[in-house]
Design a protein around this motif. Sequence first.
Motif, PDB file in Angstrom:
ATOM      1  N   THR A  33     -65.498   3.674 -22.710  1.00 27.31           N
ATOM      2  CA  THR A  33     -65.571   5.045 -22.197  1.00 27.31           C
ATOM      3  C   THR A  33     -66.045   6.000 -23.282  1.00 27.31           C
ATOM      4  O   THR A  33     -66.911   6.853 -23.044  1.00 27.31           O
ATOM      5  CB  THR A  33     -64.191   5.480 -21.658  1.00 27.31           C
ATOM      6  N   THR A  58     -64.882   7.516 -15.572  1.00 25.43           N
ATOM      7  CA  THR A  58     -65.612   6.463 -16.269  1.00 25.43           C
ATOM      8  C   THR A  58     -64.699   5.283 -16.572  1.00 25.43           C
ATOM      9  O   THR A  58     -65.084   4.125 -16.377  1.00 25.43           O
ATOM     10  CB  THR A  58     -66.248   7.021 -17.562  1.00 25.43           C
ATOM     11  N   ALA A  59     -63.482   5.557 -17.016  1.00 22.46           N
ATOM     12  CA  ALA A  59     -62.517   4.481 -17.273  1.00 22.46           C
ATOM     13  C   ALA A  59     -62.218   3.710 -15.994  1.00 22.46           C
ATOM     14  O   ALA A  59     -62.146   2.472 -16.011  1.00 22.46           O
ATOM     15  CB  ALA A  59     -61.231   5.056 -17.875  1.00 22.46           C
TER      16      ALA A  59
END
Length: 68
Positions: A33, A58-59
Amino acid sequence: MHVLSREHGRAVLAYATRLAGDQTAGESVVRETRLGAWRDPQGVGETSSPQRGWLSRTARNLSAHRPM
């Protein structure tokens, strides 16, 4: 990058760890990330709330695409 880590690092790590299922996998997701944020700093934004949202999203996406 340091500001992102300082302000959001613990929260994103905790979230990534829950998603990934263990601490080591969560740390790997956080590294990926952060790399994404480094590659596309404009995508992250400049204010705290959008930054955390971008990092969390994003994670989540990276966790979903990791092999189990």
